[in-house]
Design a protein around this motif. Structure first.
Motif, PDB file in Angstrom:
ATOM      1  N   TYR A   5       0.893  -1.080   0.142  1.00 57.54           N
ATOM      2  CA  TYR A   5      -0.096   0.202   0.103  1.00 57.54           C
ATOM      3  C   TYR A   5       0.878   1.287   0.082  1.00 57.54           C
ATOM      4  CZ  TYR A   5      -3.548   3.284   1.448  1.00 57.54           C
ATOM      5  OH  TYR A   5      -4.355   4.497   1.525  1.00 57.54           O
ATOM      6  N   PHE A   6       0.604   2.176  -0.952  1.00 56.68           N
ATOM      7  CA  PHE A   6       1.365   3.320  -1.180  1.00 56.68           C
ATOM      8  C   PHE A   6       0.803   4.388   0.063  1.00 56.68           C
ATOM      9  CE2 PHE A   6       2.022   2.204  -5.594  1.00 56.68           C
ATOM     10  CZ  PHE A   6       3.406   2.075  -5.609  1.00 56.68           C
ATOM     11  N   ASP A   7       1.027   4.213   1.128  1.00 59.15           N
ATOM     12  CA  ASP A   7       0.798   4.975   2.430  1.00 59.15           C
ATOM     13  C   ASP A   7       1.151   6.287   2.356  1.00 59.15           C
ATOM     14  OD1 ASP A   7       3.390   3.849   3.168  1.00 59.15           O
ATOM     15  OD2 ASP A   7       2.888   4.178   5.220  1.00 59.15           O
ATOM     16  N   GLN A   8       2.327   6.597   1.902  1.00 61.09           N
ATOM     17  CA  GLN A   8       2.981   7.881   1.661  1.00 61.09           C
ATOM     18  C   GLN A   8       2.601   8.979   0.817  1.00 61.09           C
ATOM     19  OE1 GLN A   8       7.214   7.897   2.523  1.00 61.09           O
ATOM     20  NE2 GLN A   8       6.950   6.064   3.533  1.00 61.09           N
ATOM     21  N   VAL A   9       1.454   8.127  -0.161  1.00 55.10           N
ATOM     22  CA  VAL A   9       0.920   9.394  -1.110  1.00 55.10           C
ATOM     23  C   VAL A   9      -0.264   9.803  -0.851  1.00 55.10           C
ATOM     24  CG1 VAL A   9      -0.184   9.166  -3.448  1.00 55.10           C
ATOM     25  CG2 VAL A   9       1.804   7.839  -3.152  1.00 55.10           C
ATOM     26  N   ARG A  10      -0.376  11.200  -0.659  1.00 49.45           N
ATOM     27  CA  ARG A  10      -1.397  12.171  -0.287  1.00 49.45           C
ATOM     28  C   ARG A  10      -2.717  11.895  -1.292  1.00 49.45           C
ATOM     29  NH1 ARG A  10       2.583  16.340  -0.474  1.00 49.45           N
ATOM     30  NH2 ARG A  10       0.901  17.071  -2.053  1.00 49.45           N
ATOM     31  N   GLU A  13      -2.284  14.023  -4.435  1.00 52.02           N
ATOM     32  CA  GLU A  13      -1.482  13.412  -5.418  1.00 52.02           C
ATOM     33  C   GLU A  13      -2.130  12.227  -6.313  1.00 52.02           C
ATOM     34  OE1 GLU A  13       2.845  13.855  -3.131  1.00 52.02           O
ATOM     35  OE2 GLU A  13       1.559  12.398  -2.530  1.00 52.02           O
ATOM     36  N   LYS A  38       3.091   5.210  -8.514  1.00 50.15           N
ATOM     37  CA  LYS A  38       2.586   5.283  -7.106  1.00 50.15           C
ATOM     38  C   LYS A  38       1.318   5.831  -6.966  1.00 50.15           C
ATOM     39  CE  LYS A  38       5.728   8.813  -5.541  1.00 50.15           C
ATOM     40  NZ  LYS A  38       6.985   9.130  -4.758  1.00 50.15           N
ATOM     41  N   TYR A  39       0.964   6.980  -7.801  1.00 50.81           N
ATOM     42  CA  TYR A  39      -0.132   7.678  -8.007  1.00 50.81           C
ATOM     43  C   TYR A  39      -1.627   7.141  -8.452  1.00 50.81           C
ATOM     44  CZ  TYR A  39       3.892  10.927  -6.977  1.00 50.81           C
ATOM     45  OH  TYR A  39       4.919  11.437  -6.606  1.00 50.81           O
ATOM     46  N   LYS A  43      -3.975   2.951  -4.718  1.00 49.51           N
ATOM     47  CA  LYS A  43      -2.778   3.130  -3.911  1.00 49.51           C
ATOM     48  C   LYS A  43      -1.968   1.756  -3.618  1.00 49.51           C
ATOM     49  CE  LYS A  43      -3.889   7.310  -1.504  1.00 49.51           C
ATOM     50  NZ  LYS A  43      -3.871   7.958   0.030  1.00 49.51           N
ATOM     51  N   VAL A  67       9.303   1.823  -0.257  1.00 48.04           N
ATOM     52  CA  VAL A  67      10.388   2.389   0.641  1.00 48.04           C
ATOM     53  C   VAL A  67      10.109   1.468   1.896  1.00 48.04           C
ATOM     54  CG1 VAL A  67      10.329   4.531  -0.387  1.00 48.04           C
ATOM     55  CG2 VAL A  67       8.526   3.992   1.322  1.00 48.04           C
ATOM     56  N   THR A  70       6.685   0.463   4.319  1.00 45.65           N
ATOM     57  CA  THR A  70       5.567   0.473   3.492  1.00 45.65           C
ATOM     58  C   THR A  70       4.688  -0.858   4.029  1.00 45.65           C
ATOM     59  OG1 THR A  70       6.648   1.328   1.777  1.00 45.65           O
ATOM     60  CG2 THR A  70       4.452   0.116   1.014  1.00 45.65           C
TER      61      THR A  70
END
Length: 103
Positions: A5-10, A13, A38-39, A43, A67, A70
């Motif tokens: 899961y792309f947890d750092q993508v707001r 974005e 990742k956008y 996610k 990263v 993640t």
């Protein structure tokens, strides 16, 4: 295969339309689902890794495209019966985009 899961993508974005991969004008404008960005709206990321070793419940892998920290959602084995039966075709621009990715 590691699903993460792309947890750092707001949320602001996230891409819903088309864009040029890596903003490279030599690449065509394509939909976000035609890229491994990742956008993505969901996610979710997916990477096929090499399993180096296992110690109890800890897996050591090579080639994880995420990263540190993640969240991992699932791990699945790669089995030839699930791979495409036909030749995998992709546009030349994507091969160009990926040529130095794993260096």
């Amino acid at each position: 295969e590691i699903i993460f899961y792309f947890d750092q993508v707001r949320d602001d974005e996230i891409e819903y339309g088309s864009k040029i991969p890596r903003n490279n004008p030599n690449y065509p404008k394509v939909g976000i689902l035609a890229q491994r960005s990742k956008y993505r709206p969901n996610k979710l990321g997916l990477t096929t890794v090499k399993l180096l070793k296992r110690e109890n419940r800890v897996l050591y892998v090579q080639g994880l495209d995420a990263v540190k920290g993640t969240p991992i959602l699932d791990i699945k084995p790669v089995l030839k019966e699930y791979l495409p039966r036909e030749e995998v075709r992709q546009p030349q621009w994507f091969s160009d985009l990926m040529k130095n990715y794993w260096l």
